[in-house]
Design a protein around this motif. Sequence first.
Motif, PDB file in Angstrom:
ATOM      1  N   GLU A   1       0.861  -1.182   0.000  1.00  0.00           N
ATOM      2  CA  GLU A   1       0.000   0.000   0.000  1.00  0.00           C
ATOM      3  C   GLU A   1       0.898   1.233   0.000  1.00  0.00           C
ATOM      4  O   GLU A   1       2.043   1.179   0.466  1.00  0.00           O
ATOM      5  N   GLU A   2       0.378   2.334  -0.523  1.00  0.00           N
ATOM      6  CA  GLU A   2       1.133   3.584  -0.551  1.00  0.00           C
ATOM      7  C   GLU A   2       0.463   4.574   0.401  1.00  0.00           C
ATOM      8  O   GLU A   2      -0.762   4.744   0.365  1.00  0.00           O
ATOM      9  N   PRO A   3       1.222   5.208   1.303  1.00  0.00           N
ATOM     10  CA  PRO A   3       0.592   6.097   2.292  1.00  0.00           C
ATOM     11  C   PRO A   3      -0.074   7.303   1.652  1.00  0.00           C
ATOM     12  O   PRO A   3       0.380   7.815   0.626  1.00  0.00           O
ATOM     13  N   SER A   4      -1.154   7.757   2.289  1.00  0.00           N
ATOM     14  CA  SER A   4      -1.811   8.988   1.849  1.00  0.00           C
ATOM     15  C   SER A   4      -0.945  10.202   2.147  1.00  0.00           C
ATOM     16  O   SER A   4      -0.955  11.189   1.405  1.00  0.00           O
ATOM     17  N   SER A   5      -0.215  10.136   3.248  1.00  0.00           N
ATOM     18  CA  SER A   5       0.705  11.216   3.610  1.00  0.00           C
ATOM     19  C   SER A   5       1.781  10.645   4.519  1.00  0.00           C
ATOM     20  O   SER A   5       1.652   9.546   5.057  1.00  0.00           O
ATOM     21  N   GLY A   6       2.850  11.417   4.693  1.00  0.00           N
ATOM     22  CA  GLY A   6       3.970  10.963   5.496  1.00  0.00           C
ATOM     23  C   GLY A   6       4.949  10.148   4.673  1.00  0.00           C
ATOM     24  O   GLY A   6       4.778   9.967   3.457  1.00  0.00           O
ATOM     25  N   SER A   7       5.996   9.667   5.320  1.00  0.00           N
ATOM     26  CA  SER A   7       7.032   8.921   4.607  1.00  0.00           C
ATOM     27  C   SER A   7       7.493   7.720   5.408  1.00  0.00           C
ATOM     28  O   SER A   7       7.389   7.688   6.638  1.00  0.00           O
ATOM     29  N   ILE A   8       8.009   6.726   4.688  1.00  0.00           N
ATOM     30  CA  ILE A   8       8.577   5.509   5.276  1.00  0.00           C
ATOM     31  C   ILE A   8      10.004   5.390   4.779  1.00  0.00           C
ATOM     32  O   ILE A   8      10.268   5.550   3.578  1.00  0.00           O
ATOM     33  N   MET A   9      10.926   5.109   5.700  1.00  0.00           N
ATOM     34  CA  MET A   9      12.337   5.045   5.351  1.00  0.00           C
ATOM     35  C   MET A   9      12.955   3.738   5.822  1.00  0.00           C
ATOM     36  O   MET A   9      12.599   3.224   6.887  1.00  0.00           O
ATOM     37  N   ILE A  10      13.844   3.208   5.033  1.00  0.00           N
ATOM     38  CA  ILE A  10      14.666   2.063   5.402  1.00  0.00           C
ATOM     39  C   ILE A  10      16.114   2.527   5.376  1.00  0.00           C
ATOM     40  O   ILE A  10      16.600   2.996   4.342  1.00  0.00           O
ATOM     41  N   ASN A  11      16.753   2.460   6.534  1.00  0.00           N
ATOM     42  CA  ASN A  11      18.126   2.960   6.686  1.00  0.00           C
ATOM     43  C   ASN A  11      18.267   4.407   6.214  1.00  0.00           C
ATOM     44  O   ASN A  11      19.240   4.790   5.543  1.00  0.00           O
ATOM     45  N   GLY A  12      17.247   5.223   6.534  1.00  0.00           N
ATOM     46  CA  GLY A  12      17.298   6.645   6.219  1.00  0.00           C
ATOM     47  C   GLY A  12      16.962   6.994   4.792  1.00  0.00           C
ATOM     48  O   GLY A  12      16.897   8.184   4.442  1.00  0.00           O
ATOM     49  N   GLN A  13      16.714   6.009   3.941  1.00  0.00           N
ATOM     50  CA  GLN A  13      16.356   6.251   2.544  1.00  0.00           C
ATOM     51  C   GLN A  13      14.851   6.071   2.369  1.00  0.00           C
ATOM     52  O   GLN A  13      14.291   5.032   2.740  1.00  0.00           O
TER      53      GLN A  13
END
Length: 367
Positions: free
Chosen positions: A67-79
């Motif tokens: 799924e893709e968020p409506s807002s905000g961000s998700i990071m793996i190892n800062g990326q």
Amino acid sequence: MGRWGRRGTAGAAIAARLSFDNVSHSYDTAPAVDRVTLDIEPAEFVCLLGHSGCGKTTLLKLAAGLEEPSSGSIMINGQAVSGGSRFVPPEKRGVGLMFQDFALFPHLSILKNVMFGLTTLPRGDAEREALKALRRVGLEDYAELYPHALSGGEQQRVALARAIAPRPSVLLMDEPFSGLDSRLRDEVRDETLAVLRETRATCIIVTHDPEEAMRMADRIVLMRSGRLVQVGTASELYHTPVDLAAARFFTELNEIPGEVEGGRVVTPVGDFARQGVVSGEEVTVCVRPHGVRLVEPGAGVPGRLVARRFLGEVERLDIAVEGLDGPLKARSRDMNPVAVGSEVGVAIDEAAVLMFPVRGERTRFGD
């Protein structure tokens, strides 16, 4: 169900940090995840805990890229892997997935099921890695069989082997033990945890079972209505729940009306030291059943034993106390020979007492 492989033989991954920054997601107009911010350390094991509909599976799908968020961000190892104009597909995130229905391909052998996520390796290398993963879960001899020939517990082990074979930096699991017979669940859960600790992957597991979360997690993330209610160790959430609904989630409670008088709280089962509630307000005093003890008549608070049930290691006792609408529930290891109908005294262990303002009691977990 057969022996698992030798411990300490699972291949190790390079664990990654997983971060959610103010992440929200909705289905139509209904918010499923609401402004979640959470950092999960490399190699940490975190359980997302809550009732159905609280947003825990949606949060897992957002991390996986399903799924893709409506807002905000998700990071793996800062990326960033999700958020804004950035979206990295699931297969390029270094994330492993394990579902509650195991999601094995019925037309593929066990070996080929495990090889499915190893497409970047030459066939010979992929086969060796798949057999190594199967060996660790004790199913190397089943490599040429098909999923229908395996029990539920064995299929779960195949799903685990498939998830760890690519050595993901993050492993996400959605209710992986819910479909197992209760006789197998403890063994499979304990062995799975041993395998996951060996891989050193960052792990997130979704569960609705508080005991499972407490047994497995370094930290528990308690969710309600798409939000994080409380984050901490099992001990922190059990001993210092943030509200009454959180306390109810982890244990059965006797909920008793109380009135604050100075530094004490007065209840039908005794007076207790005030726990951070404002003088003059009504509170709910919660007593865990293991904190209720029978004493000689004339000692403690007067009561009458109205029922008892033998549960193996403990007995469940129901005690009528004047001023309470229902019986006080106790769990006792003493196997006290008091007959049902007898007058008894009741003593409360103050260490088993929690207090919450009445004004906050309307907060409950939504389904």
